[in-house]
Each structure stands twice: as C-alpha cells, then as structure tokens.
Design a protein around this motif. Sequence first.
Motif, mmCIF file in Angstrom:
data_model
loop_
_atom_site.group_PDB
_atom_site.id
_atom_site.type_symbol
_atom_site.label_atom_id
_atom_site.label_comp_id
_atom_site.label_asym_id
_atom_site.label_seq_id
_atom_site.Cartn_x
_atom_site.Cartn_y
_atom_site.Cartn_z
ATOM 1 N N UNK A 42 0.934 -1.200 -0.065
ATOM 2 C CA UNK A 42 -0.085 -0.081 0.028
ATOM 3 C C UNK A 42 0.824 1.069 0.039
ATOM 4 N N UNK A 43 2.065 1.102 0.212
ATOM 5 C CA UNK A 43 3.160 2.374 0.074
ATOM 6 C C UNK A 43 3.293 2.841 -1.320
ATOM 7 N N UNK A 44 3.546 4.269 -1.088
ATOM 8 C CA UNK A 44 3.699 4.760 -2.730
ATOM 9 C C UNK A 44 5.195 5.131 -2.784
ATOM 10 N N UNK A 45 5.458 4.946 -4.350
ATOM 11 C CA UNK A 45 6.702 5.392 -4.650
ATOM 12 C C UNK A 45 6.578 6.148 -6.282
ATOM 13 N N UNK A 46 7.199 7.254 -6.344
ATOM 14 C CA UNK A 46 7.040 8.167 -7.436
ATOM 15 C C UNK A 46 8.654 8.125 -7.786
ATOM 16 N N UNK A 47 8.821 8.075 -9.314
ATOM 17 C CA UNK A 47 9.930 8.107 -9.781
ATOM 18 C C UNK A 47 10.050 9.037 -11.122
ATOM 19 N N UNK A 48 10.871 9.991 -11.489
ATOM 20 C CA UNK A 48 11.037 10.564 -12.471
ATOM 21 C C UNK A 48 12.528 10.155 -13.098
ATOM 22 N N UNK A 49 12.275 9.895 -14.560
ATOM 23 C CA UNK A 49 13.569 9.431 -15.138
ATOM 24 C C UNK A 49 13.524 10.247 -16.503
ATOM 25 N N UNK A 50 14.720 10.384 -17.057
ATOM 26 C CA UNK A 50 14.902 10.811 -18.127
ATOM 27 C C UNK A 50 14.405 9.916 -19.297
#
Length: 198
Positions: A42-50
């Motif tokens: 239920x935990x969240x993760x946000x990633x930003x990649x080129x």
Amino acid sequence: MNKENIYMARTSPKNVIDAYYEQFHRDFSSFLRYRSEEVVSGGKMVLTLLGRKSDNPSSKEGCFIWELLSLALQEMVSEGLVEEAKLHSFHIPQYTPSTKEVASEVQKEGSFIIDRLKASEVTWAACGNFYSPQDLIEPDDGYNVAKCMRSVAEPLLAKHFGDLVIDQLFDKYKKILSDRMSKEETKFINVTVSMTRR
C-alpha cells in the motif's frame, strides 16, 4: 559496431539499440524488485526518469544531447587530441525509456501498480538558468547545459579519455550546444510514474 556514436543514434545498428534496451530491462527490473522489499504493501513510490515520448529509442528526444557531445569528441579526434580507437570504444551507460516501456517493465516485474504515468518536457535552456530579470548579463545557455552535462558525464569521460582533454572537450561541446540551441528548440523529456506497492 557503433563507431563514432557514444550512445544510441539514428545511425546505430539494431543490435546496439537492443543491447541498450536489454540492459535497461535488467537494471529497472532489479531496481523495482529491491525497492519492493523496502516499501510496505500500500506504500507509494514516485520516480522521474529521463525518457522520451517517441516509440523510437534512437529518436532525438533521448539521444540528441549525447550526439552533440559525440560531435565534440569527433572534432578532438580530427585534431589529434583524442585517439580514434578510444572514441569507438566509449559508450554512455544510460537508456531513456518511453512511457510504454516504463509501464511494461513495471507490469512485468509485478510488485507495483501504476497510479499515474506521464511524460513532461523541460527545455535545455532551463538547465542552470537561475537568474532574475534584473540581471544585466544574458545567460549563456550553451555554457549552462554543458556545465550540467559535465556534472553527469565528466567522471566517465575522464576515466576513458584522461583528465587532460576534459576542459577542451567541454569548451567545444559548449560551442556546439550554443549553436544548436540558437537554431532549434531543444528539450529533455521526463517520464514520471507514481506507483503503489501491491
């Protein structure tokens, strides 16, 4: 095999592009698996990649910045400052995935559910331009982008080509960047994905 290209390019053979994708697949799958051990259900993760918007891995969106650095290295080869064999054996270890590829890899690995996935654009000129309108001197966009890219690539380049050529290389790169940026709109593409741990 990939000759003067230090990255994927429009002239790169298919096996080079496939090799870059396979490495991305292994690395990103491992990254997701290890993060899944750290994130609670239920935990969240946000990633930003080129990344890129195009389905073509060798499109300008993900490759152009490296193609221009390759031009600077080719100039140095022609001037006898860098050995041609060293240029031919140097490759940038990065892959800029499309939103479809990110979605596919998240689904294949299976630990996370995608909540949101989008691509956004950032102009190269925004790189390092933190100035107020009151400043009397116009920012040098080519210099700022070269400085930004130097912070990323210098350790790789110095290890492969030697410390002595780095200042000249980035001086040439700055001029190439300034020229191209004055003639066309250049952008980085960011792929951002928000996920929930299953």
